[in-house]
Design a protein around this motif. Structure first.
Motif, mmCIF file in Angstrom:
data_model
loop_
_atom_site.group_PDB
_atom_site.id
_atom_site.type_symbol
_atom_site.label_atom_id
_atom_site.label_comp_id
_atom_site.label_asym_id
_atom_site.label_seq_id
_atom_site.Cartn_x
_atom_site.Cartn_y
_atom_site.Cartn_z
ATOM 1 N N ASN A 142 39.122 23.746 28.386
ATOM 2 C CA ASN A 142 38.046 23.678 29.366
ATOM 3 C C ASN A 142 38.219 24.649 30.532
ATOM 4 O OD1 ASN A 142 40.135 22.433 30.652
ATOM 5 N ND2 ASN A 142 39.096 20.482 30.968
ATOM 6 N N ALA A 143 38.841 25.783 30.289
ATOM 7 C CA ALA A 143 39.035 26.771 31.345
ATOM 8 C C ALA A 143 37.789 27.628 31.530
ATOM 9 C CB ALA A 143 40.217 27.669 31.013
ATOM 10 N N THR A 144 37.588 28.068 32.769
ATOM 11 C CA THR A 144 36.515 29.000 33.103
ATOM 12 C C THR A 144 37.140 30.133 33.888
ATOM 13 O OG1 THR A 144 34.904 27.221 33.237
ATOM 14 C CG2 THR A 144 34.314 29.277 34.304
ATOM 15 N N LYS A 145 36.877 31.366 33.475
ATOM 16 C CA LYS A 145 37.445 32.529 34.150
ATOM 17 C C LYS A 145 36.328 33.520 34.455
ATOM 18 C CE LYS A 145 40.613 36.370 33.383
ATOM 19 N NZ LYS A 145 41.453 37.040 32.375
ATOM 20 N N VAL A 146 36.160 33.830 35.731
ATOM 21 C CA VAL A 146 35.144 34.785 36.164
ATOM 22 C C VAL A 146 35.835 36.110 36.466
ATOM 23 C CG1 VAL A 146 33.383 35.315 37.885
ATOM 24 C CG2 VAL A 146 33.730 32.951 37.156
ATOM 25 N N ASP A 147 35.356 37.189 35.865
ATOM 26 C CA ASP A 147 35.866 38.526 36.147
ATOM 27 C C ASP A 147 34.754 39.284 36.865
ATOM 28 O OD1 ASP A 147 36.697 41.185 36.178
ATOM 29 O OD2 ASP A 147 37.662 41.041 34.217
ATOM 30 N N TYR A 148 34.868 39.366 38.185
ATOM 31 C CA TYR A 148 33.825 40.003 38.985
ATOM 32 C C TYR A 148 33.751 41.511 38.736
ATOM 33 C CZ TYR A 148 33.585 35.578 41.449
ATOM 34 O OH TYR A 148 33.425 34.256 41.758
ATOM 35 N N ASN A 149 34.869 42.126 38.394
ATOM 36 C CA ASN A 149 34.885 43.573 38.152
ATOM 37 C C ASN A 149 34.082 43.959 36.918
ATOM 38 O OD1 ASN A 149 36.522 44.166 40.375
ATOM 39 N ND2 ASN A 149 38.367 43.696 39.215
ATOM 40 N N SER A 150 34.229 43.191 35.847
ATOM 41 C CA SER A 150 33.500 43.517 34.618
ATOM 42 C C SER A 150 32.164 42.783 34.510
ATOM 43 C CB SER A 150 34.357 43.188 33.386
ATOM 44 O OG SER A 150 34.545 41.785 33.278
ATOM 45 N N GLY A 151 31.947 41.799 35.392
ATOM 46 C CA GLY A 151 30.699 41.030 35.344
ATOM 47 C C GLY A 151 30.633 40.084 34.170
ATOM 48 N N THR A 152 31.806 39.556 33.761
ATOM 49 C CA THR A 152 31.847 38.638 32.621
ATOM 50 C C THR A 152 32.431 37.296 33.016
ATOM 51 O OG1 THR A 152 34.026 39.426 31.941
ATOM 52 C CG2 THR A 152 32.101 40.529 30.970
ATOM 53 N N VAL A 153 32.142 36.296 32.187
ATOM 54 C CA VAL A 153 32.688 34.950 32.365
ATOM 55 C C VAL A 153 33.250 34.508 31.023
ATOM 56 C CG1 VAL A 153 32.160 32.546 32.949
ATOM 57 C CG2 VAL A 153 30.987 34.391 34.146
ATOM 58 N N GLU A 154 34.480 34.023 31.030
ATOM 59 C CA GLU A 154 35.080 33.456 29.822
ATOM 60 C C GLU A 154 35.004 31.942 29.939
ATOM 61 O OE1 GLU A 154 38.997 34.865 28.845
ATOM 62 O OE2 GLU A 154 38.507 36.878 29.557
ATOM 63 N N LEU A 155 34.500 31.298 28.898
ATOM 64 C CA LEU A 155 34.326 29.847 28.903
ATOM 65 C C LEU A 155 35.132 29.224 27.780
ATOM 66 C CD1 LEU A 155 30.462 29.755 29.322
ATOM 67 C CD2 LEU A 155 32.187 29.496 31.119
ATOM 68 N N GLY A 156 35.813 28.149 28.112
ATOM 69 C CA GLY A 156 36.532 27.410 27.088
ATOM 70 C C GLY A 156 35.562 26.650 26.206
#
Length: 73
Positions: A5-19
């Motif tokens: 259930n992790a959420t990771k926001v990468d502001y540099n690439s404009g992406t979000v990784e969702l578990g």
């Protein structure tokens, strides 16, 4: 699936990784304070994994989904 259930926001690439263990209402609640949004499920309780694997096909979503080809199922 609740361990994934992790959420990771990468502001540099404009992406979000969702578990895959997250539900879409959890995703939106977690991202709201950061002002980030994603295109995903509309019904609370629907899981990220289920929608991503084609369990809830929504044609307007096809042009945004980049993790796999839902139309191929």
């Amino acid at each position: 699936m609740t361990r994934f259930n992790a959420t990771k926001v990468d502001y540099n690439s404009g992406t979000v990784e969702l578990g895959p263990g997250l539900t879409w209402n959890q995703v939106y609640a977690e991202l709201e304070p950061s002002g980030v949004n994603v295109v995903g499920g509309r019904i609370p309780g629907v899981g990220v994994a289920g929608l991503t694997l084609g369990g809830g096909e929504f044609p307007p979503l096809f042009r945004f989904v980049r993790n796999l080809d839902i139309r191929g199922f």
